[in-house]
Design a protein around this motif. Structure first.
Motif, mmCIF file in Angstrom:
data_model
loop_
_atom_site.group_PDB
_atom_site.id
_atom_site.type_symbol
_atom_site.label_atom_id
_atom_site.label_comp_id
_atom_site.label_asym_id
_atom_site.label_seq_id
_atom_site.Cartn_x
_atom_site.Cartn_y
_atom_site.Cartn_z
ATOM 1 N N GLY A 18 0.841 -1.203 0.000
ATOM 2 C CA GLY A 18 0.000 0.000 0.000
ATOM 3 C C GLY A 18 0.876 1.253 0.000
ATOM 4 O O GLY A 18 0.616 2.204 -0.755
ATOM 5 N N LEU A 19 1.929 1.228 0.802
ATOM 6 C CA LEU A 19 2.835 2.378 0.866
ATOM 7 C C LEU A 19 3.511 2.609 -0.490
ATOM 8 O O LEU A 19 3.657 3.741 -0.947
ATOM 9 C CB LEU A 19 3.897 2.155 1.950
ATOM 10 N N ILE A 20 3.898 1.516 -1.135
ATOM 11 C CA ILE A 20 4.578 1.636 -2.434
ATOM 12 C C ILE A 20 3.640 2.281 -3.460
ATOM 13 O O ILE A 20 4.011 3.236 -4.156
ATOM 14 C CB ILE A 20 5.061 0.249 -2.926
ATOM 15 N N VAL A 21 2.409 1.767 -3.521
ATOM 16 C CA VAL A 21 1.458 2.320 -4.495
ATOM 17 C C VAL A 21 1.162 3.781 -4.165
ATOM 18 O O VAL A 21 1.085 4.636 -5.063
ATOM 19 C CB VAL A 21 0.159 1.475 -4.539
ATOM 20 N N GLY A 22 1.028 4.062 -2.870
ATOM 21 C CA GLY A 22 0.813 5.453 -2.458
ATOM 22 C C GLY A 22 1.971 6.333 -2.918
ATOM 23 O O GLY A 22 1.773 7.450 -3.409
ATOM 24 N N ALA A 23 3.187 5.792 -2.806
ATOM 25 C CA ALA A 23 4.374 6.545 -3.220
ATOM 26 C C ALA A 23 4.336 6.831 -4.717
ATOM 27 O O ALA A 23 4.657 7.940 -5.173
ATOM 28 C CB ALA A 23 5.631 5.754 -2.859
ATOM 29 N N ILE A 24 3.941 5.820 -5.471
ATOM 30 C CA ILE A 24 3.864 5.999 -6.927
ATOM 31 C C ILE A 24 2.885 7.123 -7.268
ATOM 32 O O ILE A 24 3.167 7.988 -8.109
ATOM 33 C CB ILE A 24 3.433 4.673 -7.600
ATOM 34 N N ILE A 25 1.741 7.120 -6.587
ATOM 35 C CA ILE A 25 0.736 8.150 -6.861
ATOM 36 C C ILE A 25 1.292 9.539 -6.528
ATOM 37 O O ILE A 25 1.118 10.493 -7.281
ATOM 38 C CB ILE A 25 -0.553 7.857 -6.072
ATOM 39 N N MET A 26 1.993 9.619 -5.399
ATOM 40 C CA MET A 26 2.586 10.912 -5.026
ATOM 41 C C MET A 26 3.588 11.353 -6.087
ATOM 42 O O MET A 26 3.602 12.507 -6.518
ATOM 43 C CB MET A 26 3.303 10.797 -3.676
ATOM 44 N N ILE A 323 -5.755 4.139 -0.086
ATOM 45 C CA ILE A 323 -5.085 3.046 -0.808
ATOM 46 C C ILE A 323 -4.370 2.106 0.151
ATOM 47 O O ILE A 323 -4.465 0.879 0.016
ATOM 48 C CB ILE A 323 -4.086 3.628 -1.837
ATOM 49 N N ILE A 324 -3.697 2.684 1.138
ATOM 50 C CA ILE A 324 -3.015 1.823 2.111
ATOM 51 C C ILE A 324 -4.026 0.897 2.788
ATOM 52 O O ILE A 324 -3.828 -0.313 2.889
ATOM 53 C CB ILE A 324 -2.265 2.672 3.161
ATOM 54 N N ILE A 325 -5.142 1.484 3.212
ATOM 55 C CA ILE A 325 -6.158 0.680 3.901
ATOM 56 C C ILE A 325 -6.783 -0.339 2.951
ATOM 57 O O ILE A 325 -7.035 -1.482 3.319
ATOM 58 C CB ILE A 325 -7.210 1.601 4.533
ATOM 59 N N PHE A 326 -6.965 0.077 1.725
ATOM 60 C CA PHE A 326 -7.526 -0.837 0.726
ATOM 61 C C PHE A 326 -6.653 -2.081 0.588
ATOM 62 O O PHE A 326 -7.144 -3.202 0.567
ATOM 63 C CB PHE A 326 -7.643 -0.107 -0.617
ATOM 64 N N PHE A 327 -5.347 -1.864 0.530
ATOM 65 C CA PHE A 327 -4.453 -3.019 0.364
ATOM 66 C C PHE A 327 -4.493 -3.940 1.567
ATOM 67 O O PHE A 327 -4.455 -5.161 1.422
ATOM 68 C CB PHE A 327 -3.021 -2.550 0.101
ATOM 69 N N VAL A 328 -4.585 -3.343 2.738
ATOM 70 C CA VAL A 328 -4.641 -4.183 3.933
ATOM 71 C C VAL A 328 -5.951 -4.972 3.952
ATOM 72 O O VAL A 328 -5.984 -6.162 4.239
ATOM 73 C CB VAL A 328 -4.507 -3.332 5.205
#
Lengths: 348, 519
Positions: A18-26, A323-328
């Motif tokens: 989730g953190l990785i995908v969040g990073a990509i979006i940022m 997104i982080i919560i979604f992945f979890v």
């Protein structure tokens, strides 16, 4: 891989992804993910004030998540935690304002009132479900609106038309000067002890008592429970009442701890609804709820630091947190992948 | 030799568990090939591999000589493999035609062309002597007819290799006879059949060859004419099996259960039990024979408190238990082996150990002041598991993970260990293999010999005849006759079950009437 290992590895992997995908979006949106996450990290654990406020946010989530999880174990979907929380909040503040008693009586009385108010609010859909087969989802949703508007009316009534009640007496307050001192006067309060105690009590009920045995049995298989001589209808009502009491206590955390008063609300607090997500994150188990509430509460609070410290717009912050919560929450996908992966290895 | 299906050295593993250990199955064109094995022997796994639901970890599948890879059921369909499932996959509210075309509806200008499909279905039906009305609604036709719809479904899709999965499980004796005719007809028309079953009688009657598998291994393939049921049973179980139920004469004493003028309605408010009278004595096994749906379920549920009694009276040991809650009735001495072990008998998501105290968890020593005593619970579970040969890794294993036979042994252990005065056994051996059946019958007779009353409800005539001391035939919610199992036969029972009051005349040619009764 053993079951226990999977249960730990999966959520950790999910958070990282989730953190990785969040990073990509940022990164795509033109912000530096490292700076962004640094801001998030500092927002949660950066200084003693933020730590205190994070804990303060986590506290009602613990109870709301526990409320959803408990009902869920009996096969009930309590979407009414929000409404039960609102009436609990009001009931606690009402006792706190109207009475003037020694703390040893006053605080427990205010907490008890919150629990009872929440319990009553959940009792209605429980009875309707058990004896008339009315879907609890519909009833609890509607009860949320009733709770919101009825308490608003009561607040105005109580405070002569003003939008907020007076502050509660100190004797009913959960405030902790010790916590204030060590956390740079954050609003962290003693409610965290109550929430953690509730986690233990609920765990105990579910795992160690005949009541828990019955409630879970009813949740798993109504027919077999009936065959075994359990009173299915009574169990449904009991489960809703306990769930509602927990939700009411969550309201007391806000009323007696964070705010010390109750104000007219234009909309829902959202804590009750987030409780559903907390419960799902925690796989509906009491210990899982601790994990879910910690993740949810700290992200929610810490994210507030991202716009100011990293210049990331609030909207984008919401997306990243979601997104982080979604992945979890979709952790079972990882579980499946893990199983497949490990199976293949074994065959070879 | 011409093989239509060859499964060579098929290996399938689940984790470390080997479900199919290099099994070879070769089916000739135009034969009925039986696949025999205990529950959990790996029959279903093997068929699921053939049907494309599982991918094998090793081995080769050849269809009509060509090596194939069956990646999903659609591929199987295209290869001409059709499956007649044990539990029918039919939509109740649809007609026969609508059910058959479901999933591959023929369209004409964007609308479904039902008429053309119905014509074709009618044609196929006549070809194979299935006598199915394409426009009948599924909910209006009998179970036997529904099964023929399933057969039609596979034929309509062009299958020429048909897999029958336990096809006789829910049929009456007459319907079974008809099914056997149909299967023979299918063979005549050039189809090949794989018959999955654990009923030896059927194999002897209809199959050409049989492959026996045991614990995931292919044991042997035999010609049916060169073997006998005893040999098959011992191959399947791995030891000698006693067929005839060994029991002494019953010594019934006074009545444990008395049912008077009982009326019970089903969920839709239709009377299913109609002024029924019945007595079960201590020291006897009373068997109730009847076709499914004649009020058996409602009768059991009424006795055990799971369903409301409209009128009439149920007395147990002289105590009126009519319309009392299940716990009251349980505590007064009723044990109940429910017919649907998954729905009523077990909490599948609880460990097998926790399931062993399903009716007693609130009592000492399993709990005290509302706190469970896991030590005592699991000790008791361990005890039942050992005593009743429940095969499980441990008492902490989820009930879900056990095979059907072992789940059933657990339930039976639990019920008998509560030492009930009346034991109700509803289809106690449904879906179980001979080894487990033998075990369960022994336990029931043991109860009887200990002076308990046993009420056995079964759809299996053999079971009712072998185990019971008296047979009550139920039809349309009433007991229409009580027979001595030693003085009756399948034909007489079959006719009574179909509602034909028997003229007490030894000369009546029963065989001819059987045919009529099935209509």
């Amino acid at each position: 891989m053993s079951n226990r290992m999977t249960n730990i590895v999966v959520p950790v992997l999910a958070v990282i992804l989730g953190l990785i995908v969040g990073a990509i979006i940022m990164a795509i949106s033109g912000y530096n993910p490292v700076v962004g996450y640094q801001a998030l990290w500092e927002g949660i654990l950066g200084d003693s004030y933020n730590i205190g406020e994070s804990v303060r946010t986590i506290t009602p989530y613990l109870l709301a998540g526990l409320a959803v999880a408990f009902a869920f174990r009996t096969g009930l979907f309590n979407i009414g935690v929000e409404g039960q929380l609102i009436v609990g909040w009001f009931a606690a503040v009402w006792i706190g304002v109207v009475f003037d008693l020694p703390m040893i009586v006053h605080l427990p009385l205010a907490l008890l009132a919150a629990a009872i108010a929440g319990a009553i609010w959940a009792f209605v859909p429980g009875v309707l479900k058990a004896y008339l087969g009315v879907n609890e989802v519909v009833v609890t949703i509607m009860m949320n609106y009733v709770a919101l508007h009825v308490t608003n009316a009561l607040i105005k009534n109580m405070s002569d038309g003003s939008d907020s009640t007076e502050r509660i007496h100190e004797s009913a307050s959960l405030k902790s000067s010790f916590f204030e001192q060590i956390t740079d006067i954050s609003r962290m309060h003693n409610g965290i002890f109550i929430a953690l105690l509730a986690v233990f009590v609920i765990w105990f009920i579910l795992q160690k008592t005949t009541l828990g045995y019955e409630l879970k049995a009813v949740g798993f298989n109504r027919h077999a429970s009936e065959y075994a001589g359990m009173n299915v209808k009574k169990n449904i009502v009991v489960s809703m009442v306990i769930s509602g009491a927990l939700a009411g206590l969550a309201g007391a955390m806000e009323g007696l701890g964070t705010f010390g008063y109750v104000a007219v609300k234009s909309g829902f607090t959202g804590i009750g609804f987030d409780g559903i997500a907390v419960s799902v994150l925690g796989a509906n188990s009491p210990l899982g709820v601790v994990f879910g509430a910690t993740l949810f509460g700290s992200l929610k609070y810490g994210a507030g630091n991202m716009p100011s410290a990293a210049g990331i717009p609030e909207e984008l912050v919401s997306v990243i947190i979601a997104i982080i919560i979604f992945f979890v929450a979709s952790g079972y996908i990882f579980k499946l992948l893990l199983e497949k992966f490990s199976k293949k290895k074994e065959v070879k | 030799m011409d093989y239509v299906i060859e499964m060579l050295n098929i290996r399938k593993m689940f984790g470390t568990f080997v479900a199919n250990d290099n099994i070879t199955l070769q089916v000739k064109k135009g034969e009925i090939h039986a696949l025999l094995g205990e529950n959990g022997a790996g029959k279903s796994t093997l068929m699921n591999v053939l049907f494309g639901l599982y991918q094998p970890d090793g081995g080769e599948i050849r269809v009509k000589g060509k090596s194939v890879k069956i990646t999903d059921p659609n591929v199987a369909n295209d290869l001409g493999i059709g499956m007649v499932h044990q539990h029918f996959m039919l939509v109740d509210k649809f007609t026969v035609t609508e059910n058959i075309i479901l999933g591959s509806e023929p369209t004409k200008n964007g609308t479904i062309n039902v008429k053309e499909a119905a014509e074709e279905i009618k044609k196929i039906s006549e070809n194979y002597g299935l006598q199915v009305d394409p426009y009948a609604k599924i909910s209006d036709i009998s179970v036997g007819m529904q099964q023929r719809v399933e057969i039609l479904k596979t034929l309509y899709r062009g299958a020429d290799i048909l897999i029958f999965d336990e096809p006789t499980a829910s049929l009456t004796p007459q319907e079974i006879t008809e099914l056997i005719q149909i299967m023979k007809r299918l063979i005549q028309e050039g189809k090949s059949i794989i018959l999955i079953t654990h009923k030896l009688k059927e194999i002897m009657e209809v199959a050409d060859r049989v492959t026996v598998i045991r614990r995931g291994k292919g044991i042997k393939t035999l010609n049916v004419e060169d073997t006998n049921p005893e040999e098959l049973a011992s191959l399947m179980v791995g030891r000698n099996v006693v067929f005839s139920v060994d029991k002494t004469e019953a010594k019934p004493t006074d009545e444990a259960l008395i049912i008077e003028n009982l009326v019970v309605k089903d969920n839709r408010g239709i009377e299913r039990v109609k002024r029924l009278n019945l007595e079960v004595k201590r020291g006897e096994i009373l068997g109730i024979a009847g076709i499914d749906g004649n009020g058996q379920t409602e009768l059991i549920e009424a006795i055990t408190g799971l369903r409301k009694v409209e009128s009439g009276k149920i007395t147990l040991n002289g105590i009126d238990i009519t319309n009392r809650p299940p716990r009251y009735i349980t505590e007064k001495g009723v044990g109940h082996i429910p017919q649907d072990r998954h729905k009523h008998g077990l909490i599948l998501n609880y460990s097998i150990g926790l399931n062993m105290v399903l009716q007693t968890y609130y009592k000492e020593p399993y709990s005290k002041v509302g706190i469970l005593n896991y030590k005592n619970i699991y000790a008791k579970a361990r005890d039942i598991i050992d005593k009743y040969d429940v095969r499980t890794q441990s008492e902490f294993e989820l009930a879900r993970a056990l095979s059907g036979g072992n789940q059933q042994k657990g339930i039976i252990g639990r019920e008998i260990e509560r030492d009930p005065d009346l034991l109700i056994a509803a289809q106690p051996t449904r879906g179980l293999d001979v080894g487990a059946i033998e075990f369960i019958h022994k336990r029931l007779i043991e109860q009887r010999d200990n002076g308990k009353a046993v009420l056995l409800i079964s759809l299996e005539l053999d079971e009712v005849m072998d185990v019971s001391d008296r047979i009550a035939v139920i039809f349309d919610g009433q007991i229409i006759d009580i027979l001595d199992p030693k003085k009756t036969d399948e034909n007489e029972l079959g006719l009574l079950m179909a509602g034909q009051q028997l003229e007490k005349n030894e000369e009546t040619p029963l065989i001819d009437q059987t045919g009529e009764a099935g209509e």
